[in-house]
Design a protein around this motif. Structure first.
Motif, short mmCIF file in Angstrom:
data_model
loop_
_atom_site.label_atom_id
_atom_site.label_comp_id
_atom_site.label_asym_id
_atom_site.label_seq_id
_atom_site.Cartn_x
_atom_site.Cartn_y
_atom_site.Cartn_z
N VAL A 280 12.02 26.22 30.70
CA VAL A 280 10.61 25.88 30.89
C VAL A 280 10.18 26.15 32.32
O VAL A 280 9.12 26.73 32.58
N ARG A 281 11.02 25.72 33.27
CA ARG A 281 10.70 25.93 34.68
C ARG A 281 10.59 27.41 35.02
O ARG A 281 9.62 27.84 35.66
N ARG A 282 11.58 28.20 34.57
CA ARG A 282 11.55 29.63 34.87
C ARG A 282 10.39 30.32 34.17
O ARG A 282 9.81 31.27 34.71
N GLY A 283 10.07 29.86 32.97
CA GLY A 283 8.95 30.46 32.26
C GLY A 283 7.64 30.22 32.99
O GLY A 283 6.82 31.13 33.15
N SER A 284 7.43 28.98 33.46
CA SER A 284 6.20 28.66 34.18
C SER A 284 6.12 29.39 35.51
O SER A 284 5.03 29.72 35.99
N ALA A 285 7.29 29.66 36.11
CA ALA A 285 7.33 30.38 37.39
C ALA A 285 7.39 31.90 37.19
O ALA A 285 7.41 32.64 38.17
N ARG A 286 7.45 32.34 35.93
CA ARG A 286 7.58 33.76 35.59
C ARG A 286 8.79 34.41 36.27
O ARG A 286 8.74 35.55 36.72
N GLU A 287 9.87 33.64 36.30
CA GLU A 287 11.13 34.14 36.85
C GLU A 287 11.96 34.67 35.69
O GLU A 287 12.77 33.96 35.09
N THR A 288 11.78 35.94 35.36
CA THR A 288 12.37 36.49 34.14
C THR A 288 13.83 36.89 34.30
O THR A 288 14.56 36.98 33.30
N ALA A 289 14.28 37.15 35.51
CA ALA A 289 15.66 37.60 35.72
C ALA A 289 16.05 37.35 37.17
O ALA A 289 15.21 37.08 38.02
N PHE A 290 17.35 37.41 37.43
CA PHE A 290 17.91 37.25 38.77
C PHE A 290 17.40 35.97 39.46
O PHE A 290 16.75 36.04 40.50
#
Length: 337
Positions: A280-290
């Motif tokens: 959820v956190r990465r999705g909201s931050a648009r951190e798709t990889a690395f």
């Protein structure tokens, strides 16, 4: 996540990592203004995908202090050192994919060059800047004395490489677990006793004893499924890190018959909750990889404008490069098989 200043950023190397670095630079608050590559067509393709205003061309044409404030070096590994030297020589700050160079001596030479120009040179040791690793460092007091740090890293990154070169791929990965060890154990890795066992090309087991703490790093180009994990084992608790996804979990060391019986269920639940929250956190931050690359980039930019320290210190760079030299020497003189 840190938010960096709006600097003008150049990307050198228009391959896969160049694409992800361009995204990380923009997400960290800077503006990608130039993509340089020895292949003009590749540079143009990446530039167009980033934005119509982004220039493309060769390093010599585009990477100048009049055009860019900082550069991300994403060239093939063997070109990192020469690219960094060229860019630093032009008076521009550098964030480079790891390893910076092939030896500690070459790394020191680059650091000396950066210091002479009052520039920041930083390798992409992004794992310590993942949220899971940052959380793990904050919870080390709960772990107690660290007895072991173990890592297991199985990669598909050598699938298109000749078998005889698989060990070189693993040596290029090695700075990642070493950077985490450096942060968990407080540096001075080179003072430890280091050893290496090679089961075959592409299969390395690196071991160490560092001020009374054991460490093991299993690196494989053939092991499947691919994975990237680390475990910090203390005498009061342990921390498990999922480095592919960037989260960690802590497990108490309390011992009882009930806790042993329940452990498969509590451990699975703990991982599921942490993995879900992380997604959820990465999705909201648009951190798709690395995971960690955006945070490292932001801190690098902040250091450039004097709003923070260099994310990876020169002492850490040399310490990790020195240990890598030792393992590389052992790999190259030990027959596989």
């Amino acid at each position: 996540m840190a938010s960096g200043p709006a600097l003008r950023v150049g990307i050198v190397g228009a391959g896969l990592m160049g694409r992800f670095h361009a995204r990380a630079a923009r997400m960290a608050g800077s503006r990608v203004v130039a993509i340089a590559d020895a292949d003009p067509a590749a540079a143009q393709r990446l530039a167009l995908s980033v934005g119509k205003e982004v220039a493309s061309g060769t390093v010599d044409e585009l990477i100048t202090p009049e055009r860019v404030d900082a550069v991300h070096v994403c060239t093939p590994v063997r070109e990192h050192g020469s690219a960094c030297s060229f860019i630093l020589g032009r008076g521009i700050h550098v964030l480079s994919e790891k390893p910076l160079t092939q030896t500690a001596a070459e790394t020191q030479a680059l650091l000396d060059l950066a210091e002479s120009h009052k520039l920041i040179l930083c390798p992409v040791h992004q794992f310590p800047f993942q949220k899971g690793a940052i959380d793990a460092v904050a919870r080390l007091p709960e772990v107690g004395r660290i007895r072991w740090v173990t890592a297991e890293m199985c990669t598909a990154g050598a699938s298109q490489v000749a078998e005889a070169l698989h060990d070189e791929v693993l040596l290029d990965i090695l700075p990642h677990p070493l950077s985490l060890l450096y942060n968990f154990l407080g540096g001075d890795l080179a003072t430890g006793q280091w050893g290496m066992t090679s089961a075959a090309d592409g299969e390395l087991l690196v071991t160490a004893v560092i001020r009374g703490t054991g460490a093991s790093i299993l690196l494989s180009t053939h092991g499947r499924p691919t994975g990237n994990t680390m475990r910090v084992v203390g005498d009061r608790a342990s921390i498990a890190l999922d480095l592919f996804h960037g989260f960690s979990t802590l497990e108490s060391g309390r011992v009882s018959r009930l806790s042993k019986m329940a452990r498969p269920f509590t451990s699975s639940t703990r991982t599921l909750v942490a993995a879900t929250a992380n997604s959820v956190r990465r999705g909201s931050a648009r951190e798709t990889a690395f995971p960690g690359l955006r945070e490292l980039s932001a801190r690098f930019y902040l250091a450039i404008v004097g709003r923070g320290k260099t994310p990876v210190s020169p002492a850490e760079m040399i310490d990790i490069a020195t240990v890598r030299d030792r393992i590389a020497d052992a790999v190259r003189i030990t027959p596989a098989g």
